[in-house]
Design a protein around this motif. Structure first.
Motif: not given
Length: 149
Positions: A27-46
């Motif tokens: 199983s994955c660490n859902r909290g870490f995954y969510e933080r990572m996509i927000n910090d990496l992916c969402l910031e670049k998208f913004k």
């Protein structure tokens, strides 16, 4: 026959045990995954969407590369942190993206605009002219009563 039943039973038990053990191991660490996509992916998208004129946000040809980059980023992060993709986190993430950036867009993803005047004019002029012609014909026929009866 009894030997085959016993081996099937053993195989079933092994699969049952594996099904209960494997989810806790992989199983994955859902909290870490969510933080990572927000910090990496969402910031670049913004950043990329901020560089694009807001009037072009609904234009699929203009946003396709940015959106594809966001999708690919979330997939790559999922691979790195051993999470399944897509998942509920991704569903919520993209719903939030659409609520913020694409809420005014048409369902087709195309920018809505009026057709050119060369196409619009005949669709307006023809019904107006037919209406005027029919009105004139009715008035003309109502004044000429001698040949009707």
């Amino acid at each position: 026959m009894a030997l085959e039943s016993a081996s099937l039973l053993k195989a079933g038990m092994v699969l049952l045990m594996a099904a209960q053990v494997l989810p806790s191991v992989s199983s994955c660490n859902r909290g870490f995954y969510e933080r990572m996509i927000n910090d990496l992916c969402l910031e670049k998208f913004k950043f990329d969407m901020g560089a694009l004129d807001q009037g072009l946000w609904c234009s699929w040809p203009d946003t396709m590369d940015i959106y594809e980059g966001l999708t690919n980023c979330t997939f790559q992060v999922a691979l790195r942190v051993d999470c399944f993709w897509p998942n509920q986190i991704i569903d919520r993430f993209f719903m939030q993206i659409h609520r913020i950036y694409f809420h005014d867009c048409a369902l087709t993803g195309r920018l809505i605009h009026d057709p050119p005047a060369s196409i619009l004019a005949p669709f307006i002029a023809v019904p107006v002219l037919v209406t005027l012609l029919m009105t004139a014909l009715v008035v003309w026929r109502s004044k000429r009563t001698e040949g009707v009866l």
